[in-house]
Design a protein around this motif. Structure first.
Motif, PDB file in Angstrom:
ATOM      1  N   VAL A  10      -6.618  17.677   9.481  1.00 36.33           N
ATOM      2  CA  VAL A  10      -7.915  17.767   8.806  1.00 36.33           C
ATOM      3  C   VAL A  10      -7.853  18.819   7.695  1.00 36.33           C
ATOM      4  O   VAL A  10      -7.666  20.000   7.982  1.00 36.33           O
ATOM      5  N   PRO A  11      -8.020  18.411   6.428  1.00 37.08           N
ATOM      6  CA  PRO A  11      -8.122  19.396   5.345  1.00 37.08           C
ATOM      7  C   PRO A  11      -9.445  20.166   5.473  1.00 37.08           C
ATOM      8  O   PRO A  11     -10.468  19.795   4.906  1.00 37.08           O
ATOM      9  N   LEU A  12      -9.432  21.207   6.268  1.00 38.62           N
ATOM     10  CA  LEU A  12     -10.639  21.935   6.643  1.00 38.62           C
ATOM     11  C   LEU A  12     -11.323  22.605   5.458  1.00 38.62           C
ATOM     12  O   LEU A  12     -12.555  22.615   5.375  1.00 38.62           O
ATOM     13  N   PHE A  13     -10.547  23.169   4.542  1.00 42.22           N
ATOM     14  CA  PHE A  13     -11.150  23.856   3.397  1.00 42.22           C
ATOM     15  C   PHE A  13     -12.031  22.889   2.595  1.00 42.22           C
ATOM     16  O   PHE A  13     -13.133  23.229   2.190  1.00 42.22           O
ATOM     17  N   GLU A  14     -11.529  21.680   2.380  1.00 39.91           N
ATOM     18  CA  GLU A  14     -12.307  20.674   1.643  1.00 39.91           C
ATOM     19  C   GLU A  14     -13.481  20.171   2.469  1.00 39.91           C
ATOM     20  O   GLU A  14     -14.542  19.861   1.926  1.00 39.91           O
ATOM     21  N   LEU A  15     -13.304  20.082   3.797  1.00 38.45           N
ATOM     22  CA  LEU A  15     -14.408  19.640   4.655  1.00 38.45           C
ATOM     23  C   LEU A  15     -15.593  20.595   4.540  1.00 38.45           C
ATOM     24  O   LEU A  15     -16.743  20.154   4.504  1.00 38.45           O
ATOM     25  N   VAL A  16     -15.334  21.888   4.464  1.00 35.92           N
ATOM     26  CA  VAL A  16     -16.415  22.868   4.312  1.00 35.92           C
ATOM     27  C   VAL A  16     -17.198  22.576   3.023  1.00 35.92           C
ATOM     28  O   VAL A  16     -18.437  22.596   3.018  1.00 35.92           O
ATOM     29  N   THR A  17     -16.491  22.277   1.943  1.00 35.60           N
ATOM     30  CA  THR A  17     -17.151  21.932   0.674  1.00 35.60           C
ATOM     31  C   THR A  17     -17.975  20.659   0.820  1.00 35.60           C
ATOM     32  O   THR A  17     -19.130  20.593   0.374  1.00 35.60           O
ATOM     33  N   MET A  18     -17.397  19.644   1.449  1.00 32.22           N
ATOM     34  CA  MET A  18     -18.101  18.367   1.631  1.00 32.22           C
ATOM     35  C   MET A  18     -19.368  18.545   2.465  1.00 32.22           C
ATOM     36  O   MET A  18     -20.421  17.979   2.137  1.00 32.22           O
ATOM     37  N   LEU A  19     -19.266  19.314   3.549  1.00 29.32           N
ATOM     38  CA  LEU A  19     -20.449  19.557   4.377  1.00 29.32           C
ATOM     39  C   LEU A  19     -21.503  20.310   3.583  1.00 29.32           C
ATOM     40  O   LEU A  19     -22.705  20.014   3.683  1.00 29.32           O
TER      41      LEU A  19
ATOM     42  N   GLU B  26       0.835  -1.194   0.000  1.00 33.33           N
ATOM     43  CA  GLU B  26       0.000   0.000   0.000  1.00 33.33           C
ATOM     44  C   GLU B  26       0.875   1.251   0.000  1.00 33.33           C
ATOM     45  O   GLU B  26       1.836   1.336   0.748  1.00 33.33           O
ATOM     46  N   THR B  27       0.522   2.225  -0.836  1.00 34.46           N
ATOM     47  CA  THR B  27       1.241   3.499  -0.832  1.00 34.46           C
ATOM     48  C   THR B  27       0.759   4.334   0.350  1.00 34.46           C
ATOM     49  O   THR B  27      -0.285   4.051   0.944  1.00 34.46           O
ATOM     50  N   ALA B  28       1.495   5.397   0.668  1.00 32.30           N
ATOM     51  CA  ALA B  28       1.092   6.294   1.755  1.00 32.30           C
ATOM     52  C   ALA B  28      -0.285   6.894   1.461  1.00 32.30           C
ATOM     53  O   ALA B  28      -1.131   6.996   2.353  1.00 32.30           O
ATOM     54  N   LEU B  29      -0.511   7.280   0.220  1.00 26.46           N
ATOM     55  CA  LEU B  29      -1.802   7.839  -0.181  1.00 26.46           C
ATOM     56  C   LEU B  29      -2.920   6.821   0.037  1.00 26.46           C
ATOM     57  O   LEU B  29      -3.980   7.140   0.580  1.00 26.46           O
ATOM     58  N   MET B  30      -2.687   5.580  -0.369  1.00 25.29           N
ATOM     59  CA  MET B  30      -3.693   4.531  -0.210  1.00 25.29           C
ATOM     60  C   MET B  30      -3.971   4.253   1.263  1.00 25.29           C
ATOM     61  O   MET B  30      -5.127   4.085   1.662  1.00 25.29           O
ATOM     62  N   THR B  31      -2.917   4.201   2.071  1.00 29.90           N
ATOM     63  CA  THR B  31      -3.094   3.926   3.503  1.00 29.90           C
ATOM     64  C   THR B  31      -3.916   5.025   4.163  1.00 29.90           C
ATOM     65  O   THR B  31      -4.890   4.752   4.871  1.00 29.90           O
ATOM     66  N   ALA B  32      -3.532   6.273   3.932  1.00 30.49           N
ATOM     67  CA  ALA B  32      -4.240   7.391   4.553  1.00 30.49           C
ATOM     68  C   ALA B  32      -5.708   7.417   4.138  1.00 30.49           C
ATOM     69  O   ALA B  32      -6.603   7.583   4.978  1.00 30.49           O
ATOM     70  N   THR B  33      -5.975   7.215   2.849  1.00 25.43           N
ATOM     71  CA  THR B  33      -7.341   7.244   2.341  1.00 25.43           C
ATOM     72  C   THR B  33      -8.170   6.099   2.918  1.00 25.43           C
ATOM     73  O   THR B  33      -9.303   6.293   3.378  1.00 25.43           O
ATOM     74  N   ARG B  34      -7.601   4.903   2.916  1.00 25.47           N
ATOM     75  CA  ARG B  34      -8.326   3.735   3.448  1.00 25.47           C
ATOM     76  C   ARG B  34      -8.652   3.918   4.925  1.00 25.47           C
ATOM     77  O   ARG B  34      -9.765   3.648   5.376  1.00 25.47           O
TER      78      ARG B  34
ATOM     79  N   GLU C 292     -14.415  11.882  -0.303  1.00 28.76           N
ATOM     80  CA  GLU C 292     -13.031  11.728   0.150  1.00 28.76           C
ATOM     81  C   GLU C 292     -12.108  12.731  -0.534  1.00 28.76           C
ATOM     82  O   GLU C 292     -12.359  13.133  -1.668  1.00 28.76           O
ATOM     83  N   THR C 293     -11.050  13.095   0.178  1.00 28.34           N
ATOM     84  CA  THR C 293     -10.007  13.950  -0.373  1.00 28.34           C
ATOM     85  C   THR C 293      -8.723  13.708   0.409  1.00 28.34           C
ATOM     86  O   THR C 293      -8.749  13.112   1.485  1.00 28.34           O
TER      87      THR C 293
ATOM     88  N   HIS D  64       0.494  13.083   3.922  1.00 29.75           N
ATOM     89  CA  HIS D  64      -0.783  12.834   3.258  1.00 29.75           C
ATOM     90  C   HIS D  64      -1.855  12.890   4.349  1.00 29.75           C
ATOM     91  O   HIS D  64      -1.870  12.028   5.235  1.00 29.75           O
ATOM     92  N   SER D  65      -2.741  13.868   4.293  1.00 31.63           N
ATOM     93  CA  SER D  65      -3.808  14.011   5.283  1.00 31.63           C
ATOM     94  C   SER D  65      -5.137  13.708   4.600  1.00 31.63           C
ATOM     95  O   SER D  65      -5.692  14.548   3.889  1.00 31.63           O
ATOM     96  N   ALA D  66      -5.620  12.489   4.809  1.00 30.86           N
ATOM     97  CA  ALA D  66      -6.844  12.042   4.153  1.00 30.86           C
ATOM     98  C   ALA D  66      -8.063  12.411   4.994  1.00 30.86           C
ATOM     99  O   ALA D  66      -8.010  12.417   6.221  1.00 30.86           O
ATOM    100  N   LEU D  67      -9.145  12.697   4.294  1.00 28.25           N
ATOM    101  CA  LEU D  67     -10.405  13.068   4.921  1.00 28.25           C
ATOM    102  C   LEU D  67     -11.521  12.293   4.236  1.00 28.25           C
ATOM    103  O   LEU D  67     -11.566  12.228   3.003  1.00 28.25           O
ATOM    104  N   ALA D  68     -12.397  11.709   5.039  1.00 28.08           N
ATOM    105  CA  ALA D  68     -13.589  11.043   4.506  1.00 28.08           C
ATOM    106  C   ALA D  68     -14.797  11.569   5.266  1.00 28.08           C
ATOM    107  O   ALA D  68     -14.752  11.691   6.495  1.00 28.08           O
ATOM    108  N   LEU D  69     -15.852  11.905   4.547  1.00 31.94           N
ATOM    109  CA  LEU D  69     -17.116  12.289   5.162  1.00 31.94           C
ATOM    110  C   LEU D  69     -18.151  11.257   4.739  1.00 31.94           C
ATOM    111  O   LEU D  69     -18.441  11.113   3.546  1.00 31.94           O
ATOM    112  N   VAL D  70     -18.659  10.527   5.721  1.00 33.01           N
ATOM    113  CA  VAL D  70     -19.629   9.464   5.463  1.00 33.01           C
ATOM    114  C   VAL D  70     -20.994   9.913   5.973  1.00 33.01           C
ATOM    115  O   VAL D  70     -21.135  10.287   7.137  1.00 33.01           O
ATOM    116  N   ASN D  71     -21.979   9.882   5.090  1.00 32.68           N
ATOM    117  CA  ASN D  71     -23.365  10.106   5.485  1.00 32.68           C
ATOM    118  C   ASN D  71     -23.927   8.727   5.783  1.00 32.68           C
ATOM    119  O   ASN D  71     -24.215   7.953   4.871  1.00 32.68           O
TER     120      ASN D  71
END
Length: 192
Positions: A175-184, A38-46, A117-118, A102-109
């Motif tokens: 936490v990528p806050l700027f993207e979280l605002v978009t996701m919310l 697993e790459t760093a990107l894959m690990t963080a996202t998963r 995800e971002t 790599h700071s991964a963010l997931a918002l699950v409804n």
């Protein structure tokens, strides 16, 4: 909708609190071991997604925020040292070099199953550090042993850093806050 942060990190809680929305912080149930190949990107996202999804059964009608951070240097993932001497080794290896976080963010409804995800990327160049400086830092900032590479930008950790390059300074804290605002917003949660 109820908002849940799948984390017990006080730094992540502080970032989410900046939005002025009521939320609950709850420990996720997730094995954080990287998978083989697993790459760093894959690990963080998963892991960001797994943390959020681990609370979906407990919060069936919520927006659940999961995040994870993985550092990378010379193609190797840098985990949390947890032990003092391991932290000294990691910081000595990273001294004077640029590390990619790599700071991964997931918002699950959890009501609809929708997942957004971002990943925020941050390049951190550390100062040249002596072993004495590293040991003083870890003695004074013991929480750093629970951060990727023992490199914590908050508090005294700022003295480790020569340069930071990022589109969102919140990403390095977790936490990528700027993207979280978009996701919310995509979930009809208005911040302003």
């Amino acid at each position: 909708m109820q908002i849940v942060l799948a984390s017990t990190s006080p730094y992540r809680r502080e970032i989410i609190a900046r939005l002025g929305l009521p939320f609950e912080a709850v420990a996720p149930h997730c094995d954080e071991t990287p998978l083989p190949g697993e790459t760093a990107l894959m690990t963080a996202t998963r892991l960001a997604r797994a943390k959020a999804e681990s609370l979906a059964g407990r919060f069936p009608a919520a927006l659940i925020i999961g995040s994870d951070q993985v550092a990378l240097l010379d193609g190797q993932q840098i985990g949390k040292p947890l032990e003092f001497e391991r932290g000294v080794e990691m910081l000595a290896w990273m001294s004077g070099r640029t590390v990619l976080f790599h700071s991964a963010l997931a918002l699950v409804n959890s009501a609809t199953g929708r997942v957004q995800e971002t990943v925020g990327l941050t390049r951190v160049t550390l100062r040249e550090l002596s072993e004495t400086q590293i040991r003083h830092y870890l003695t004074r900032e013991p929480d750093a042993l629970h951060c990727a590479g023992a490199a914590k930008s908050e508090g005294l950790g700022g003295a480790l850093i020569a340069r930071i390059e990022s589109d969102d300074p919140n990403s390095l804290i977790g936490v990528p806050l700027f993207e979280l605002v978009t996701m919310l917003g995509n979930e009809s949660v208005e911040i302003l």
